[in-house]
Enzyme design. Structure first.
Site, PDB file in Angstrom:
ATOM      1  N   ASN A  10       1.001  -1.221  -0.149  1.00  0.00           N
ATOM      2  CA  ASN A  10       0.117  -0.032   0.089  1.00  0.00           C
ATOM      3  C   ASN A  10       1.033   1.154  -0.019  1.00  0.00           C
ATOM      4  OD1 ASN A  10      -1.999   1.992   0.420  1.00  0.00           O
ATOM      5  ND2 ASN A  10      -2.329   1.333   2.419  1.00  0.00           N
ATOM      6  N   LYS A  12      -0.002   4.373  -0.445  1.00  0.00           N
ATOM      7  CA  LYS A  12      -0.657   5.382   0.271  1.00  0.00           C
ATOM      8  C   LYS A  12      -0.349   6.436  -0.953  1.00  0.00           C
ATOM      9  CE  LYS A  12      -0.435   3.543   4.524  1.00  0.00           C
ATOM     10  NZ  LYS A  12      -0.384   3.682   6.088  1.00  0.00           N
ATOM     11  N   HIS A  96      -9.703   1.167   4.707  1.00  0.00           N
ATOM     12  CA  HIS A  96      -8.458   1.485   5.450  1.00  0.00           C
ATOM     13  C   HIS A  96      -8.823   2.600   6.627  1.00  0.00           C
ATOM     14  CE1 HIS A  96      -4.307   2.829   6.224  1.00  0.00           C
ATOM     15  NE2 HIS A  96      -3.939   1.693   5.712  1.00  0.00           N
ATOM     16  N   GLU A  98      -7.020   4.974   7.701  1.00  0.00           N
ATOM     17  CA  GLU A  98      -7.002   6.390   7.032  1.00  0.00           C
ATOM     18  C   GLU A  98      -8.099   6.895   6.442  1.00  0.00           C
ATOM     19  OE1 GLU A  98      -3.180   5.600   5.323  1.00  0.00           O
ATOM     20  OE2 GLU A  98      -2.273   5.323   7.109  1.00  0.00           O
ATOM     21  N   GLU A 168      -5.800  -4.862  10.558  1.00  0.00           N
ATOM     22  CA  GLU A 168      -4.800  -3.550  10.910  1.00  0.00           C
ATOM     23  C   GLU A 168      -5.165  -2.815  11.867  1.00  0.00           C
ATOM     24  OE1 GLU A 168      -2.903  -2.754   6.785  1.00  0.00           O
ATOM     25  OE2 GLU A 168      -4.206  -1.233   7.149  1.00  0.00           O
ATOM     26  N   GLY A 174       1.891   2.693  10.792  1.00  0.00           N
ATOM     27  CA  GLY A 174       2.922   3.582  10.749  1.00  0.00           C
ATOM     28  C   GLY A 174       3.684   4.086  11.839  1.00  0.00           C
ATOM     29  N   SER A 214       2.933  -1.715  10.576  1.00  0.00           N
ATOM     30  CA  SER A 214       4.515  -1.862  10.575  1.00  0.00           C
ATOM     31  C   SER A 214       5.170  -3.107  10.511  1.00  0.00           C
ATOM     32  CB  SER A 214       4.730  -1.472  12.446  1.00  0.00           C
ATOM     33  OG  SER A 214       4.199  -0.083  12.480  1.00  0.00           O
TER      34      SER A 214
HETATM   35  P1  PGA Z   1       2.634   0.538   7.669  1.00  0.00           P
HETATM   36  O1  PGA Z   1       1.111   0.879   7.047  1.00  0.00           O
HETATM   37  O2  PGA Z   1       3.237  -0.698   7.069  1.00  0.00           O
HETATM   38  O3  PGA Z   1       3.323   1.777   7.230  1.00  0.00           O
HETATM   39  O4  PGA Z   1       2.280   0.505   9.037  1.00  0.00           O
HETATM   40  C1  PGA Z   1       0.298  -0.428   6.906  1.00  0.00           C
HETATM   41  C2  PGA Z   1      -1.165   0.173   6.192  1.00  0.00           C
HETATM   42  O5  PGA Z   1      -1.550   1.328   6.283  1.00  0.00           O
HETATM   43  O6  PGA Z   1      -1.621  -0.742   5.176  1.00  0.00           O
END
Ligand code: PGA
Length: 250
Positions: A10, A12, A96, A98, A168, A174, A214
């Protein structure tokens, strides 16, 4: 029961078209021998078309990060599921955290997007997960159940086969603080049990449940050893082609 592992990137809101192209050129060489895992790259909309050209006849599939639930019309700034199919997408990430947090996407909106994706033969990577506050007040399972039941409303036994679930935890995204393999396994097992209740045993056994939050080249192996962890959704660590190919090859 063998489920084919899936590793998805992903990206983003990262990478220019040129950066995406240069990533794929190196990456596809370093993962070309992988047959036991499905690899999906989800770039921003602007890079989809170019990336699609480069991954034709490879073991890499293309995904997007969002859709609008309507088919077409006066929705300035939006992209429909059929447009993504047209650009070569096989997958789309929906739900997601976000999108839920910054763009107010509710389970009801996510459900409408899922319906639109499935209707257009796009497979869905459906994200669910609890916040730190919810985990600390022991609400994790209730939250996951609520999100799944509502996001999957009116999704049939046939359709659910085209949905991959990604657990998640919001506190792990993140932050560099991944869930432990045991924490992930506990929730993945719960999701599988829930799928059995909502659908049937066969569907639940065959469903792929990814972990995201992460994930990196160091922790992916231990996470993937867990019985109910069938792959990973990778954000930050998917932006570098060497790191991401290390994750895919591990
Ligand atoms: P990250 O993001 O690996 O940077 O924690 C995962 C995601 O948001 O799908």
């Amino acid at each position: 029961m063998t489920r084919k592992a899936l590793i998805a990137a992903n990206w983003k809101m990262n990478k220019s078209i040129q950066e995406a192209v240069s990533f794929i050129k190196d990456f596809k060489e370093s993962v070309k021998k992988i047959r036991n895992k499905e690899i999906v790259i989800c770039p921003p909309f602007t890079s989809l078309f170019e990336v699609n050209k480069l991954i034709k006849n490879t073991n890499i599939a293309l995904g997007a990060q969002n859709i609008h639930f309507e088919e077409k019309g006066a929705f300035t700034g939006e992209i429909s599921a059929s447009m993504l199919r047209d650009a070569g997408c096989e997958y789309v990430i929906l739900g997601h955290s976000e999108r839920r947090n910054y763009f107010d996407e509710t389970d009801e909106i996510i459900n409408r997007k899922i319906q639109a994706a499935l209707k257009n033969k796009l497979k869905v990577i459906l994200c669910v997960g609890e916040t730190l506050e919810q985990r600390e007040s022991n609400e994790t399972k209730a939250i996951i159940k609520f999100q799944l039941e509502n996001c999957l409303r009116n999704v049939s036994n046939e359709e659910i086969k085209n949905i991959v679930i990604a657990y998640e935890p919001v506190w792990a995204i993140g932050t560099g603080k991944n869930a432990t393999p045991e924490q992930a396994e506990e929730v993945h097992k719960f999701i599988r049990e829930l799928l059995k209740k909502l659908y049937d045993e066969k569907i639940s056994n065959e469903a792929r449940i990814l972990y995201g939050g992460s994930v990196n080249a160091d922790n992916v192996k231990e996470l993937m050893k867990m019985k109910n962890v069938d792959g990973a959704l990778v954000g930050g660590a998917s932006l570098d082609h060497k790191t991401f190919s290390e994750i895919c090859n591990s």
